[in-house]
Design a protein around this motif. Sequence first.
Motif, PDB file in Angstrom:
ATOM      1  N   ARG A  67      45.182  34.924  37.162  1.00 58.43           N
ATOM      2  CA  ARG A  67      44.755  34.575  38.729  1.00 58.43           C
ATOM      3  C   ARG A  67      44.035  36.604  38.706  1.00 58.43           C
ATOM      4  O   ARG A  67      43.150  36.416  39.298  1.00 58.43           O
ATOM      5  CB  ARG A  67      46.341  35.192  39.740  1.00 58.43           C
ATOM      6  N   HIS A  68      44.419  37.142  37.713  1.00 54.27           N
ATOM      7  CA  HIS A  68      44.220  38.419  38.217  1.00 54.27           C
ATOM      8  C   HIS A  68      42.432  38.353  37.425  1.00 54.27           C
ATOM      9  O   HIS A  68      41.590  38.738  38.684  1.00 54.27           O
ATOM     10  CB  HIS A  68      44.456  40.056  37.048  1.00 54.27           C
ATOM     11  N   TRP A  69      41.670  37.901  36.328  1.00 57.14           N
ATOM     12  CA  TRP A  69      40.278  37.927  36.648  1.00 57.14           C
ATOM     13  C   TRP A  69      39.523  36.751  37.082  1.00 57.14           C
ATOM     14  O   TRP A  69      38.652  37.115  37.768  1.00 57.14           O
ATOM     15  CB  TRP A  69      40.629  36.341  34.701  1.00 57.14           C
ATOM     16  N   LYS A  70      40.852  35.979  37.398  1.00 55.05           N
ATOM     17  CA  LYS A  70      39.335  35.608  38.632  1.00 55.05           C
ATOM     18  C   LYS A  70      39.680  36.114  39.388  1.00 55.05           C
ATOM     19  O   LYS A  70      38.069  35.649  40.580  1.00 55.05           O
ATOM     20  CB  LYS A  70      40.259  34.160  39.049  1.00 55.05           C
ATOM     21  N   GLN A  71      40.183  37.012  40.085  1.00 55.26           N
ATOM     22  CA  GLN A  71      40.441  38.248  41.473  1.00 55.26           C
ATOM     23  C   GLN A  71      39.535  39.182  41.176  1.00 55.26           C
ATOM     24  O   GLN A  71      38.845  39.710  42.059  1.00 55.26           O
ATOM     25  CB  GLN A  71      41.486  38.353  42.063  1.00 55.26           C
ATOM     26  N   ASP A  72      39.033  39.587  40.153  1.00 54.75           N
ATOM     27  CA  ASP A  72      38.309  40.800  39.536  1.00 54.75           C
ATOM     28  C   ASP A  72      37.072  40.729  40.307  1.00 54.75           C
ATOM     29  O   ASP A  72      36.398  39.967  39.993  1.00 54.75           O
ATOM     30  CB  ASP A  72      37.853  40.513  38.073  1.00 54.75           C
ATOM     31  N   ALA A  73      36.338  41.715  41.425  1.00 55.95           N
ATOM     32  CA  ALA A  73      35.069  41.769  42.129  1.00 55.95           C
ATOM     33  C   ALA A  73      33.661  41.260  41.610  1.00 55.95           C
ATOM     34  O   ALA A  73      32.973  40.695  42.403  1.00 55.95           O
ATOM     35  CB  ALA A  73      35.179  43.129  42.623  1.00 55.95           C
ATOM     36  N   GLU A  74      33.427  41.786  40.238  1.00 52.06           N
ATOM     37  CA  GLU A  74      32.627  41.097  39.711  1.00 52.06           C
ATOM     38  C   GLU A  74      32.592  40.052  38.882  1.00 52.06           C
ATOM     39  O   GLU A  74      31.446  38.984  39.150  1.00 52.06           O
ATOM     40  CB  GLU A  74      32.106  42.295  38.704  1.00 52.06           C
ATOM     41  N   HIS A  75      33.010  39.866  38.908  1.00 54.56           N
ATOM     42  CA  HIS A  75      33.911  38.392  38.589  1.00 54.56           C
ATOM     43  C   HIS A  75      33.768  36.662  39.459  1.00 54.56           C
ATOM     44  O   HIS A  75      32.228  36.006  39.760  1.00 54.56           O
ATOM     45  CB  HIS A  75      34.907  37.393  37.339  1.00 54.56           C
ATOM     46  N   ARG A  76      34.021  37.770  40.635  1.00 54.12           N
ATOM     47  CA  ARG A  76      33.928  36.652  42.296  1.00 54.12           C
ATOM     48  C   ARG A  76      32.446  36.803  42.607  1.00 54.12           C
ATOM     49  O   ARG A  76      32.338  35.896  42.932  1.00 54.12           O
ATOM     50  CB  ARG A  76      34.560  37.631  43.225  1.00 54.12           C
ATOM     51  N   LEU A  77      32.166  37.415  42.219  1.00 53.22           N
ATOM     52  CA  LEU A  77      29.959  37.715  42.967  1.00 53.22           C
ATOM     53  C   LEU A  77      29.457  36.562  41.867  1.00 53.22           C
ATOM     54  O   LEU A  77      28.726  35.647  42.496  1.00 53.22           O
ATOM     55  CB  LEU A  77      29.399  38.887  42.513  1.00 53.22           C
ATOM     56  N   ALA A  78      30.124  37.010  40.214  1.00 52.45           N
ATOM     57  CA  ALA A  78      29.309  35.592  39.435  1.00 52.45           C
ATOM     58  C   ALA A  78      29.695  34.112  39.990  1.00 52.45           C
ATOM     59  O   ALA A  78      28.899  33.233  40.163  1.00 52.45           O
ATOM     60  CB  ALA A  78      29.820  36.211  38.031  1.00 52.45           C
ATOM     61  N   GLN A  79      31.410  34.226  40.646  1.00 56.29           N
ATOM     62  CA  GLN A  79      31.110  33.034  40.781  1.00 56.29           C
ATOM     63  C   GLN A  79      30.556  32.397  41.615  1.00 56.29           C
ATOM     64  O   GLN A  79      29.496  31.264  42.476  1.00 56.29           O
ATOM     65  CB  GLN A  79      32.922  33.351  41.049  1.00 56.29           C
ATOM     66  N   GLN A  80      30.374  33.337  42.793  1.00 57.13           N
ATOM     67  CA  GLN A  80      29.492  32.579  43.997  1.00 57.13           C
ATOM     68  C   GLN A  80      28.374  32.860  43.745  1.00 57.13           C
ATOM     69  O   GLN A  80      27.600  31.865  44.113  1.00 57.13           O
ATOM     70  CB  GLN A  80      29.446  34.294  45.567  1.00 57.13           C
TER      71      GLN A  80
END
Lengths: 106, 106
Positions: A67-80
């Motif tokens: 959950r913590h990794w899914k919500q990481d800000a840089e990771h969220r931008l990459a997901q988007q």
Amino acid sequence: MLAQTPEPPYYAVIFTSIRTDVTEGYGDTADRMVELAHGQPGFLGVESARQAVGITVSYWASLEAIRHWKQDAEHRLAQQTGREKWYESYKVRICKVERDYGFNHL
Amino acid sequence: MLAQTPEPPYYAVIFTSIRTDVTEGYGDTADRMVELAHGQPGFLGVESARQAVGITVSYWASLEAIRHWKQDAEHRLAQQTGREKWYESYKVRICKVERDYGFNHL
């Protein structure tokens, strides 16, 4: 190199994907996400390969770590950006690894 | 094509491997195992890719279905030949898929 994981139970995230033909930014971001994952709490390892389908399996100590990794800000931008540009489709499967065994040629 | 799996829970077998340089018989046997898996009770789907590491994830309705497939006679022979000739090392992880979600570009 295969991921070196501890005794089960632990968790796996199976990320399978079909790419679009947009390559801009993809390789750098993919490399950066692997680098960033290595620094996350509870990260245990990752394995990745792509042919017609891409498969990345990351291993984690707990669901909280995932959950913590899914919500990481840089990771969220990459997901988007992934949804907007790089992926035709993908699937994420959150799994509990209950048992494992292996083989090593001597 | 990504595997089309039902609502969780279901099971996944993550098979990751490093190959030797022995190619004889490998491709035909790998293709045959995928064909054979499709006919097994409880088989739900499979995804596979290989670069430096090979990753094959197969999906199953139950642990019993996984045990049954592991013990299939033709599969057992392929496993043995794999250890003797085709694989430098491998790891098998038996997982319960607890949650999944996906994305499809329209």
